[in-house]
Write a protein that holds these residues in place. Structure first.
Motif: not given
Length: 376
Positions: A223-240
């Motif tokens: 869910y946090g990843k979806k919020e970050a992607l929606a804000a325009g961040f790249k998948e590679e910079q979103i870390i679980r």
């Protein structure tokens, strides 16, 4: 042999499993095939939201002109899941109605061993069967993929062993009574070998830095990843991070990073505001206490603080705060997250924080995070 799909973590090989949602969808699809085609189905194939196909053996087959029944056994792979091996049965029945008034639909009902929602603050309304939104979609789609339109079907899910299994889970504490929940957002279970899993998270962190990212978004889950992607961040910079906040911050401290943004559901990130750096519920909680303390600091009345202590979930606490115009409490929790994380990192790396809920989306940002996330 069970579901043969593997993942490597920390140099070890682990077998994947499938969720109770996928299990129930498989039983539903098998029952639909038997009801429509009037023949026994021994194996069934389900495509999961993770885009991994799962073939399952069908048990307890029965069909007649207007009713079919099928069961599938949950296989958690190498994950130590309480529901591993539970048999989930679906009974599918045609409902006879006036065809001129027919509205094609699948009516989902829960039988023995499937929990029911008795408290607010979850993804489902009070009184509903504990079948989460994604599994609901999977189950209904599984039936509709087989059955023609203009049919009304009643779908009953039951798992008698779920009555006892649920007592070993957090369901009773959350207000889910009478059985297990039908869960899963991806449809697939990944084994949680803690040391191997933590190392795989650290690998993703190092890869992001190797790709040149100096600003990283740390999330707890999907869910946090979806919020970050929606804000325009790249998948590679979103870390679980999963529950391992302290471990991941220690790894961040070893790398050349300028800034991190902590994005979390209130139920997880509020623990960080209280200085809890492993957010697994078995290790530490304190969610209500932390929210209540910040409400008190914001000048909330005694009855408000008492109400927060009586609330079942952090999500519900947010609803209560917003209803009482206490948004400042959530803002202060954001700032507390920043303070605790920056102290942990000895102020060498800038931190921002974002809090969201499943019902409301983003509900609070720390100072300066407005430039990264839209929030009114």
């Amino acid at each position: 042999m069970g579901f043969e799909r593997y993942i490597s973590k920390g140099g070890k090989k682990y077998r994947l499993g499938y969720t109770t949602g996928t299990t129930a969808a498989g039983a539903a699809k098998a029952a639909a095939e038997m009801l429509l085609e009037q023949k026994t189905v021994k194996k069934i194939l389900i495509e999961t939201p993770a885009e991994i196909e799962v073939e399952m053996e069908v048990k307890d087959c029965f069909y007649s002109q207007d009713l079919a029944r099928a069961a599938v056994v949950k296989d958690a792979g190498d994950d130590p899941d309480q529901t591993d091996g539970i048999k989930i049965t679906v009974e599918l029945k045609r409902i006879k109605i006036d065809e001129a008034l027919a509205e094609s639909k699948v009516i989902l009902k829960a039988g023995e061993g499937i929990g029911r929602i008795t408290k607010p603050g979850l993804q489902l309304d009070i009184g509903q069967a504990a079948v989460n939104p994604v599994p609901r979609q999977m189950i209904k789609k599984a039936v509709r993929d087989i059955f023609p339109e203009n049919e009304v079907l009643e779908l009953l899910i039951y798992a008698p062993a779920g009555v006892e299994i649920a007592k070993k889970t957090f369901n009773p504490k959350l207000g889910i009574k009478g059985g297990i929940s039908i869960l899963g957002t991806s449809g697939i279970v990944e084994p949680m070998s803690e040391s191997a899993y933590k190392e795989s998270l650290a690998v993703e962190l190092r890869q992001a830095v190797a790709l040149g990212y100096k600003k990283l978004i740390l999330v707890f889950g999907n869910y946090g990843k979806k919020e970050a992607l929606a804000a325009g961040f790249k998948e590679e910079q979103i870390i679980r991070m999963s529950n391992f906040v302290g471990f991941m911050l220690a790894k961040v401290d070893e790398l050349e990073i300028d800034e991190i943004i902590m994005v979390g559901h209130i139920g997880k990130i509020v623990k960080v505001a209280g200085g809890i750096f492993n957010t697994h519920s078995k290790l530490a909680d304190g969610r209500r206490e932390i929210i209540a303390a910040h409400a008190a600091l914001a000048g909330a009345e005694q009855k408000v603080i008492e109400a927060i202590f009586a609330i079942n979930t952090a999500e519900e606490a947010v609803e209560y705060l917003l209803a009482h115009k206490l948004e400042k409490v959530l803002q202060n929790i954001c700032e507390a997250v920043v303070s605790k994380v920056e102290a942990k990192l000895e102020k060498k790396i800038k931190c921002k924080s974002v809090i969201f809920t499943l019902n409301q989306g983003i509900v609070a940002l720390s100072r300066e995070a407005e430039e990264d996330f839209d929030f009114e």
